[in-house]
Design a protein around this motif. Sequence first.
Motif, PDB file in Angstrom:
ATOM      1  N   LYS A 159       0.834  -1.200   0.000  1.00 40.54           N
ATOM      2  CA  LYS A 159       0.000   0.000   0.000  1.00 40.54           C
ATOM      3  C   LYS A 159       0.874   1.258   0.000  1.00 40.54           C
ATOM      4  O   LYS A 159       0.624   2.191  -0.752  1.00 40.54           O
ATOM      5  CB  LYS A 159      -0.897  -0.012   1.236  1.00 40.54           C
ATOM      6  N   TYR A 160       1.922   1.245   0.798  1.00 36.39           N
ATOM      7  CA  TYR A 160       2.823   2.401   0.832  1.00 36.39           C
ATOM      8  C   TYR A 160       3.547   2.574  -0.496  1.00 36.39           C
ATOM      9  O   TYR A 160       3.722   3.682  -0.985  1.00 36.39           O
ATOM     10  CB  TYR A 160       3.818   2.259   1.988  1.00 36.39           C
ATOM     11  N   ARG A 161       3.992   1.438  -1.058  1.00 35.54           N
ATOM     12  CA  ARG A 161       4.667   1.521  -2.364  1.00 35.54           C
ATOM     13  C   ARG A 161       3.721   2.113  -3.392  1.00 35.54           C
ATOM     14  O   ARG A 161       4.099   2.971  -4.189  1.00 35.54           O
ATOM     15  CB  ARG A 161       5.115   0.130  -2.828  1.00 35.54           C
ATOM     16  N   PHE A 162       2.471   1.658  -3.362  1.00 33.11           N
ATOM     17  CA  PHE A 162       1.491   2.154  -4.329  1.00 33.11           C
ATOM     18  C   PHE A 162       1.362   3.675  -4.245  1.00 33.11           C
ATOM     19  O   PHE A 162       1.454   4.371  -5.248  1.00 33.11           O
ATOM     20  CB  PHE A 162       0.122   1.504  -4.085  1.00 33.11           C
ATOM     21  N   TRP A 163       1.182   4.196  -3.030  1.00 37.05           N
ATOM     22  CA  TRP A 163       0.983   5.640  -2.900  1.00 37.05           C
ATOM     23  C   TRP A 163       2.237   6.426  -3.251  1.00 37.05           C
ATOM     24  O   TRP A 163       2.159   7.520  -3.809  1.00 37.05           O
ATOM     25  CB  TRP A 163       0.482   5.992  -1.496  1.00 37.05           C
ATOM     26  N   ALA A 164       3.404   5.865  -2.949  1.00 38.65           N
ATOM     27  CA  ALA A 164       4.647   6.569  -3.279  1.00 38.65           C
ATOM     28  C   ALA A 164       4.820   6.651  -4.794  1.00 38.65           C
ATOM     29  O   ALA A 164       5.180   7.703  -5.336  1.00 38.65           O
ATOM     30  CB  ALA A 164       5.841   5.861  -2.645  1.00 38.65           C
ATOM     31  N   ILE A 165       4.546   5.549  -5.485  1.00 45.35           N
ATOM     32  CA  ILE A 165       4.711   5.551  -6.942  1.00 45.35           C
ATOM     33  C   ILE A 165       3.683   6.487  -7.578  1.00 45.35           C
ATOM     34  O   ILE A 165       3.985   7.223  -8.521  1.00 45.35           O
ATOM     35  CB  ILE A 165       4.580   4.111  -7.498  1.00 45.35           C
ATOM     36  N   THR A 166       2.474   6.492  -7.015  1.00 51.80           N
ATOM     37  CA  THR A 166       1.443   7.391  -7.541  1.00 51.80           C
ATOM     38  C   THR A 166       1.813   8.856  -7.308  1.00 51.80           C
ATOM     39  O   THR A 166       1.671   9.701  -8.198  1.00 51.80           O
ATOM     40  CB  THR A 166       0.081   7.078  -6.890  1.00 51.80           C
ATOM     41  N   PHE A 167       2.324   9.138  -6.111  1.00 52.68           N
ATOM     42  CA  PHE A 167       2.745  10.515  -5.825  1.00 52.68           C
ATOM     43  C   PHE A 167       3.854  10.942  -6.783  1.00 52.68           C
ATOM     44  O   PHE A 167       3.809  12.030  -7.361  1.00 52.68           O
ATOM     45  CB  PHE A 167       3.214  10.651  -4.372  1.00 52.68           C
ATOM     46  N   ALA A 168       4.862  10.082  -6.968  1.00 54.21           N
ATOM     47  CA  ALA A 168       5.957  10.403  -7.887  1.00 54.21           C
ATOM     48  C   ALA A 168       5.403  10.615  -9.293  1.00 54.21           C
ATOM     49  O   ALA A 168       5.902  11.455 -10.048  1.00 54.21           O
ATOM     50  CB  ALA A 168       7.013   9.296  -7.883  1.00 54.21           C
ATOM     51  N   GLY A 169       4.354   9.866  -9.631  1.00 54.90           N
ATOM     52  CA  GLY A 169       3.722  10.036 -10.937  1.00 54.90           C
ATOM     53  C   GLY A 169       3.098  11.418 -11.075  1.00 54.90           C
ATOM     54  O   GLY A 169       3.153  12.037 -12.136  1.00 54.90           O
ATOM     55  N   PHE A 170       2.529  11.912  -9.982  1.00 57.27           N
ATOM     56  CA  PHE A 170       1.965  13.268 -10.005  1.00 57.27           C
ATOM     57  C   PHE A 170       3.073  14.288 -10.265  1.00 57.27           C
ATOM     58  O   PHE A 170       2.911  15.208 -11.074  1.00 57.27           O
ATOM     59  CB  PHE A 170       1.255  13.561  -8.680  1.00 57.27           C
ATOM     60  N   ILE A 171       4.211  14.109  -9.599  1.00 54.07           N
ATOM     61  CA  ILE A 171       5.339  15.021  -9.815  1.00 54.07           C
ATOM     62  C   ILE A 171       5.793  14.952 -11.278  1.00 54.07           C
ATOM     63  O   ILE A 171       6.007  15.986 -11.932  1.00 54.07           O
ATOM     64  CB  ILE A 171       6.516  14.662  -8.868  1.00 54.07           C
ATOM     65  N   ALA A 172       5.927  13.732 -11.802  1.00 52.95           N
ATOM     66  CA  ALA A 172       6.338  13.576 -13.204  1.00 52.95           C
ATOM     67  C   ALA A 172       5.330  14.245 -14.134  1.00 52.95           C
ATOM     68  O   ALA A 172       5.698  14.823 -15.157  1.00 52.95           O
ATOM     69  CB  ALA A 172       6.497  12.099 -13.546  1.00 52.95           C
ATOM     70  N   SER A 173       4.045  14.175 -13.771  1.00 53.88           N
ATOM     71  CA  SER A 173       3.010  14.789 -14.606  1.00 53.88           C
ATOM     72  C   SER A 173       3.156  16.303 -14.670  1.00 53.88           C
ATOM     73  O   SER A 173       2.826  16.925 -15.678  1.00 53.88           O
ATOM     74  CB  SER A 173       1.618  14.447 -14.071  1.00 53.88           C
ATOM     75  N   LEU A 174       3.659  16.897 -13.570  1.00 54.84           N
ATOM     76  CA  LEU A 174       3.882  18.346 -13.576  1.00 54.84           C
ATOM     77  C   LEU A 174       4.875  18.724 -14.675  1.00 54.84           C
ATOM     78  O   LEU A 174       4.731  19.744 -15.355  1.00 54.84           O
ATOM     79  CB  LEU A 174       4.414  18.804 -12.211  1.00 54.84           C
ATOM     80  N   ALA A 175       5.909  17.865 -14.848  1.00 50.04           N
ATOM     81  CA  ALA A 175       6.896  18.126 -15.906  1.00 50.04           C
ATOM     82  C   ALA A 175       6.227  18.131 -17.273  1.00 50.04           C
ATOM     83  O   ALA A 175       6.617  18.888 -18.169  1.00 50.04           O
ATOM     84  CB  ALA A 175       8.010  17.083 -15.854  1.00 50.04           C
TER      85      ALA A 175
END
Lengths: 254, 350
Positions: free
Chosen positions: B212-228
Amino acid sequence: MAISTTPALEISEISRRFGGLRAIKSANASIAQGERVSIIGTNGAGKSTLFNVIAGLFPPHSGYIKLFGEEITHLPPSKRARKGLARTFQISKLFSSLSVIENVYIALKQTKYAGASLMLRKTKGNRWDRARELVEQVGLASKMDTIVDELSHGEQRQLELAMAMALEPKLLMLDEPAAGLSKAERESLTKMLLELDPEITLLLIEHDMEIALRVASRVIVMHDGEQVFEGTPSEIKASQLVRDIYLGGSIDDD
Amino acid sequence: MKSVITWFRNNRVLVSWLIPVIVLVVAIAFPYFIMKPKFWVPNIGIKTIWLGISAMSLTFLNRYLGLLSLAQVAVSAMSAYGIASAMVTFGLDWYIAIPIGLAVGTLLAAIIAIISIRTVAIYFLMITLAISQVIYSWVSQEVFVNGRRGLAPVRRPEFLLEMNNFYFFALAIAVFAYLACRYVASTPFGLSLEGIKDSPDRMRALGYSVSKYRFWAITFAGFIASLAGIIMVFDRAQADPDIVSLNSTLDVLIVAVLGGVTSIGGVFLGGLVFTLLDNFASDFTDRSMTLTGVIFVLILLFAPKGLTGVWEQLKGVFKKPSSSGAAKDLKTIAKEAVDTSSAKTKGKNQ
Ligand SMILES: Nc1ncnc2c1ncn2[C@@H]1O[C@H](COP(=O)(O)OP(=O)(O)O)[C@@H](O)[C@H]1O
Ligand SMILES: [Mg+2]
C-alpha cells in the motif's frame, strides 16, 4: 478484566521444509495468555524457522496457527502484527539509516484511521512523545538522535526490544535477544523481561540458559526440527536428555 | 573559517534551505543577466526545469523507496498527451486541459504501481522500462493521438506567450514540485517509506502494508512527473511519440544520475549540465552524444552520488571527524587488536 481461557497461541501439526531439509517436522503447542515460555535448542534446531512461520514470514507446509482463538495461518505478517503479535529478528533488521527515535516512531502501533495524520509533520504530537518515552525505557535516552548504523551491537538489540514494545503487543516473540550482549546488558535485559506487563504473553528463544530458565515458567526443547522435551525450568535442569543434547557442560546451575 | 564550519554544523535545518534559496534567487535573476536570453531561456532554462522535474520523480522513488523507475518519462509524456488532446482534439481551454493532463499522468502512474508493486530491484527497473516501451509503440500507432505525427499545435495560453513569463511559470511549478517532495519526505508517510527501503520484512512485522505504501509513493511520484509534462508540452508546442522514446527515457535517467539519484534538488544541476552538453558539445566535437555518454560513465565511476555528491564529498574533507565517528574508529581498532591477539593465542595453543 477477565483473563479468558482461550490460548494466546495455538499451533498444531506445523511443518516446514526448505528443499529436502525438514526444518520443522511437526510442532504442536498451546500457550496460555500471560504465560512465559522459552524455546531452547542447538543451532539449526528450527527455532527461528518456527518464529518465522508463526509471524507469517513464510507459510507452513501443513498445520494451523491460532492467535487468541482466531486462525491466522494464511494472514500476511502485517495483519498478524495488527492483531497484537510482535517479534524481533535474530539478525537485526533495524532501519539503519534512520535515528533511534525514528525507528521507534515507525514501530508505534498503527491506529486504525491513520490516513490523514500520515501527512502531518511527525515531530509534533503524542506519537512522537510516546516514542521518546519508549527509547528512555530501554535506556537509550542519550542516543535518541543517533543514526542506528552508529550504535553498538548491544544498543541495537535494546532498540529491537523498544520497537517490539512500541507495537503494544499481546504476544511478544524475541529471537535470541541476549546474543552478543555484555554481562551488564544481559542483566538489564533480564530485569526488563521479568518486569514485563503480566498480561503480555512471551515466547523467548534464548541460548543463554540463565536467562531462558529465569524468565520462563515453561521451557520447550527443540532438536532437529522436533520438540524433544518440555517442562518447567527445574525439570529442564534435571533432564539427562537436555544434557545430552547440549553435550553435557553448558547447563550449569551454579 | 573554523567558526563558519561550526555555524554550518549547528544550523543544519537552516543550511538545508540555504542552497535551495540561493539556487532559486539565481534562477529568478537568470533571464536578466545572460547575453542571449532568446537562446538561453528556452533552450537551457526551461528545458532544465522540465527535465529536472521528471528526474525529480525518479530520484524521489530511488531515495525513499530504493526503486529505480524508467517509466517516469512515460508518465510525464502521458500528462503532455492528456493536455495536447484536450486542447487540440477537443478544443478545451488550457485551464481545463492542465488538470486533465495531471489526472491522466497520475492515473497511469497508479496503474504502473499496481502492475509493478511486487517487484523490486532490477525487476522493477525492467518492468517499468517495458511499460514505457509499450506506451511508446501504442502512441506511435494510435489514430486517436495522431500516430507518429502527434498532436499539434499546442498553443501556450496568452499570458505565457512572452518567453520570460513562460520561464517563471515553469520555475513556479519546479518550486511547487520541490516543496511537495520535501514535505512528503518529512511526514510519517515519508519516514515509513525510508523504513520500507531499509527493511521491508521489518515493516511487515510492524503491521505495515508495504504494498500500500509503495502504491501511494509511486502514484505521488507520478503526479510530480506529470507536472513536468505541463511544461514539456507547452515548450515543444506538441505531443509526439518522441517524448516517450527510449532516448527521452535515457535523457532523464542521465539527468537524475548527474544530479545524484538521492538528491531531490540536485536534479536541476543535473538538468543544467545535461542541457549545456546537449547544446554546446557539438561546438567542440561532432560526436556530442559520445561526449555525453563518456561524462555519464565518468560520473558513475568517480562520483556515484552525482554532482551534488561531489559537493558532499568536499564538505566531508572540511568536516572534522565527529565524536561518535572517532569513538567508532577506536572501537574498531580495539576489536581488531583483540581479534589478532586471540588469533595468536589460538595459534600457540595448537
Ligand atoms: N530461509 C531459509 N532457506 C533455507 N534454509 C533455511 C532457511 N531458514 C532456515 N533454514 C534451515 O533450516 C534449519 C533450521 O534453521 P533455524 O530455524 O534458523 O534454526 P535455529 O534458529 O534453531 O538455529 C537450518 O538447517 C537452516 O539452515
Ligand atoms: Mg535462530
